[in-house]
Design an enzyme around this catalytic site. Structure first.
Site, PDB file in Angstrom:
ATOM      1  N   TYR A   5     -26.942  22.496  15.967  1.00 22.35           N
ATOM      2  CA  TYR A   5     -25.551  23.051  15.915  1.00 22.35           C
ATOM      3  C   TYR A   5     -25.763  24.907  16.348  1.00 22.35           C
ATOM      4  O   TYR A   5     -26.361  25.603  15.560  1.00 22.35           O
ATOM      5  CB  TYR A   5     -25.165  22.973  14.640  1.00 22.35           C
ATOM      6  CG  TYR A   5     -23.790  23.469  14.447  1.00 22.35           C
ATOM      7  CD1 TYR A   5     -22.626  23.026  15.369  1.00 22.35           C
ATOM      8  CD2 TYR A   5     -23.388  24.344  13.250  1.00 22.35           C
ATOM      9  CE1 TYR A   5     -21.344  23.134  15.282  1.00 22.35           C
ATOM     10  CE2 TYR A   5     -22.005  24.675  13.278  1.00 22.35           C
ATOM     11  CZ  TYR A   5     -20.824  24.004  14.038  1.00 22.35           C
ATOM     12  OH  TYR A   5     -19.821  24.492  13.959  1.00 22.35           O
ATOM     13  N   ALA A  42       0.772  -1.309   0.045  1.00 17.16           N
ATOM     14  CA  ALA A  42      -0.101   0.072   0.040  1.00 17.16           C
ATOM     15  C   ALA A  42       0.890   1.320  -0.001  1.00 17.16           C
ATOM     16  O   ALA A  42       0.339   2.161   0.621  1.00 17.16           O
ATOM     17  CB  ALA A  42      -1.023   0.017   1.211  1.00 17.16           C
ATOM     18  N   ALA A  48     -47.724  24.589  14.682  1.00 15.30           N
ATOM     19  CA  ALA A  48     -47.356  24.775  13.387  1.00 15.30           C
ATOM     20  C   ALA A  48     -46.527  26.097  13.295  1.00 15.30           C
ATOM     21  O   ALA A  48     -47.174  27.138  13.890  1.00 15.30           O
ATOM     22  CB  ALA A  48     -48.163  24.698  12.048  1.00 15.30           C
ATOM     23  N   GLY A  81      -0.813  -6.741 -16.203  1.00 12.92           N
ATOM     24  CA  GLY A  81       0.117  -7.832 -16.664  1.00 12.92           C
ATOM     25  C   GLY A  81      -0.778  -8.757 -17.078  1.00 12.92           C
ATOM     26  O   GLY A  81      -1.761  -9.286 -16.734  1.00 12.92           O
ATOM     27  N   ARG A 120     -28.084   9.511   7.403  1.00 11.40           N
ATOM     28  CA  ARG A 120     -26.852   9.688   7.522  1.00 11.40           C
ATOM     29  C   ARG A 120     -26.293   9.012   8.568  1.00 11.40           C
ATOM     30  O   ARG A 120     -27.143   8.050   9.041  1.00 11.40           O
ATOM     31  CB  ARG A 120     -26.372  11.188   7.643  1.00 11.40           C
ATOM     32  CG  ARG A 120     -26.347  12.092   6.410  1.00 11.40           C
ATOM     33  CD  ARG A 120     -26.310  13.419   6.953  1.00 11.40           C
ATOM     34  NE  ARG A 120     -25.144  13.925   7.602  1.00 11.40           N
ATOM     35  CZ  ARG A 120     -24.879  15.049   8.335  1.00 11.40           C
ATOM     36  NH1 ARG A 120     -25.994  16.168   8.172  1.00 11.40           N
ATOM     37  NH2 ARG A 120     -23.719  15.307   8.730  1.00 11.40           N
ATOM     38  N   LYS A 159     -29.514  12.381  11.001  1.00  8.59           N
ATOM     39  CA  LYS A 159     -28.096  12.202  11.277  1.00  8.59           C
ATOM     40  C   LYS A 159     -28.015  11.832  12.911  1.00  8.59           C
ATOM     41  O   LYS A 159     -28.597  12.577  13.652  1.00  8.59           O
ATOM     42  CB  LYS A 159     -27.226  13.117  11.079  1.00  8.59           C
ATOM     43  CG  LYS A 159     -25.893  13.128  11.116  1.00  8.59           C
ATOM     44  CD  LYS A 159     -25.057  13.488  12.312  1.00  8.59           C
ATOM     45  CE  LYS A 159     -25.503  15.070  12.587  1.00  8.59           C
ATOM     46  NZ  LYS A 159     -24.861  15.580  13.928  1.00  8.59           N
ATOM     47  N   ARG A 201      -2.497   8.643 -10.354  1.00  8.80           N
ATOM     48  CA  ARG A 201      -3.724   8.721 -11.375  1.00  8.80           C
ATOM     49  C   ARG A 201      -5.058   9.082 -10.741  1.00  8.80           C
ATOM     50  O   ARG A 201      -5.818   9.430 -11.294  1.00  8.80           O
ATOM     51  CB  ARG A 201      -3.857   7.329 -12.075  1.00  8.80           C
ATOM     52  CG  ARG A 201      -2.644   7.053 -13.154  1.00  8.80           C
ATOM     53  CD  ARG A 201      -2.741   5.749 -13.905  1.00  8.80           C
ATOM     54  NE  ARG A 201      -2.582   4.603 -13.104  1.00  8.80           N
ATOM     55  CZ  ARG A 201      -2.636   3.240 -13.424  1.00  8.80           C
ATOM     56  NH1 ARG A 201      -3.530   2.987 -14.586  1.00  8.80           N
ATOM     57  NH2 ARG A 201      -2.018   2.286 -12.854  1.00  8.80           N
ATOM     58  N   ASP A 255      -5.551  -1.727  -3.016  1.00  8.12           N
ATOM     59  CA  ASP A 255      -6.270  -1.183  -3.871  1.00  8.12           C
ATOM     60  C   ASP A 255      -7.370  -2.071  -4.233  1.00  8.12           C
ATOM     61  O   ASP A 255      -7.987  -1.584  -5.525  1.00  8.12           O
ATOM     62  CB  ASP A 255      -5.841  -0.424  -4.800  1.00  8.12           C
ATOM     63  CG  ASP A 255      -4.847  -0.997  -5.848  1.00  8.12           C
ATOM     64  OD1 ASP A 255      -4.960  -2.423  -5.717  1.00  8.12           O
ATOM     65  OD2 ASP A 255      -4.331  -0.576  -6.869  1.00  8.12           O
TER      66      ASP A 255
END
Length: 429
Positions: free
Chosen positions: A340, A10, A376, A132, A286, A304, A16, A97
């Protein structure tokens, strides 16, 4: 079975990928590629797992041992760097990989490689560009030569039997043989494949198991295959998917039988979805979303770090973050759990049978008791007691005859006038 040490190569730069992120840590279906590799090799119960890394990387949290390859001089040099950590009778070498490899295909390599100094895992690809090529000895399942793409002749490039980069060696054999490997090739690198003449060829049934990730397209391809496998396993266990191709579920997600998942839904890692749920369409669950039985999470809902009790309904256009919601709760459309404060995340609690009115903002930390109500359009900043209704909005004021004070456009009249002008005969004068 003989003891096996696994060496994961690794240390490559992953140039690339065209980014600055270590290639083995790119995610496939919510898990780093390196974690997928480690999960697969653990199925063969190795003595230890060793990662060969560059000096700038740290994969210690994934494996038992790490070693640094000081310079990237090829796969043989990388394996040689790990010899100081190897003490088992055999070595399984695998690239870092390969997120789609399975424990079953590795176990097959170990079983069929018994009695050989070396064995190589392979498959046939219709379009083997970049890999290969394995040249067998006649019709025998042993290697005559492995030729890298850049070193291959035009005829050799037509060969479809590819080198996966997964090898099994007797430790004594490879330690003795590797010193004879030279860098006489286009890359001026020490290829481990030069130690494989006479190796047993073991073919994988599913070519996708051996796909590596070298660029962003291959990363996307690997994600597609991994998610298809995840969805198929879930459906085999009783989960219904209206359109599996547009349903994106991470590894480390549990979904109960009888749950229906609608198109456009995303469910991320470490989430546990209960039985008989209805999710979506276009829901985004999430990490760490946990639901009970018979939960409905509708279109354009995001959750979440949320615990959602049985029989609760969250209809649509709602954000539920850092929440602890009880059973049989109704969350009205457009509700926002405001979690938050600019520095810290805070928890909102909603008790059993509570009713959250549409377009409510719940400013955490706040506790809505069982069988409480929010009106509401309210912005709730204080706890609401059991059986109480929290209401936090200004009283409505109506301004009479206000219509005539504002400019208006009659869209229907404008449309009719436009069409009349378009259809009017041209002026012949």
């Amino acid at each position: 079975m003989s003891e096996i040490d696994v060496v994961i190569l690794a240390a490559g730069k992953g140039s690339r990928m065209k980014d600055n992120f270590p290639k083995p840590l790119h995610e496939v279906a919510g898990l780093p590629i390196l974690e997928w590799v480690c999960r697969a090799v653990r199925k063969i119960e190795p003595h230890k797992i060793i990662a060969v890394q560059s000096a700038s990387e740290d994969f210690a949290s994934y494996v038992d041992e790490t070693v640094v390859q000081a310079q990237q001089l090829g796969s043989a040099d990388a394996l040689q760097a790990a010899f100081s950590k190897v003490d088992a009778e055999k070595i399984l070498v695998i690239n870092g990989d390969m997120p789609l490899v399975t424990g079953d295909v590795l176990a097959d390599l170990v079983a069929k490689g018994e009695g050989f100094d070396a064995a190589v895992l392979t498959t046939s690809l219709k379009h083997p560009f970049g890999y290969g090529r394995i040249i067998p000895v006649g019709q025998r399942n042993v290697v005559e030569q492995i030729v890298e793409e850049k070193d291959a002749t035009d005829d050799q490039r037509q060969i479809q039997l590819i080198n996966s980069g997964i090898y099994l060696f007797r430790t004594e054999y490879i330690k003795r043989t590797i010193s004879q490997v030279t860098a006489n090739n286009a890359q001026k690198e020490f290829y481990l494949t030069d130690a494989l003449p006479g190796a047993r060829i073991v073919q994988a049934d599913d070519w996708r198991d051996l796909l590596g990730v070298n660029d962003q397209k291959q990363l996307a391809d690997a994600n597609q295959v991994a998610r298809k496998r995840i969805n198929e396993q879930l459906m085999a266990n009783g989960v219904s998917m209206i359109d599996p191709q547009s349903t994106y579920i991470d590894a480390n997600v549990v979904v109960g039988a009888g749950t229906v998942i609608k198109p456009g839904t995303v469910i991320e890692r470490d989430s546990v979805i209960g039985a008989d749920n209805e999710i979506g369409p276009y829901a985004h669950l999430r990490e760490n979303t946990v639901t009970g039985t018979d939960v409905h999470i509708g279109n354009f809902v995001e959750t979440k770090n949320a615990e959602i009790g049985a029989h609760t309904h969250i209809g649509h256009l709602t954000y539920v973050g850092d929440a602890r919601i009880g059973e049989s709760v109704n969350i009205g459309a457009g509700t926002i759990f405001v979690n938050y404060d600019g520095k810290n995340k805070h928890i909102t609690k909603v008790g059993d049978h509570a009713f959250i009115g549409s377009n409510t903002k719940l400013i955490a930390p706040v506790d809505i008791a069982r069988e409480a109500i929010t009106a509401a359009g309210s912005t709730i900043t204080a706890d609401v007691a059991e059986h109480a209704m929290g209401i936090a909005r200004q009283r409505q004021t109506n301004k009479p005859e206000f219509w005539d004070r504002l400019p208006h456009e009659d869209f229907a009249q404008t449309y009719r006038e436009k069409k009349r002008q378009e259809n009017q005969a041209p002026d012949e004068s």
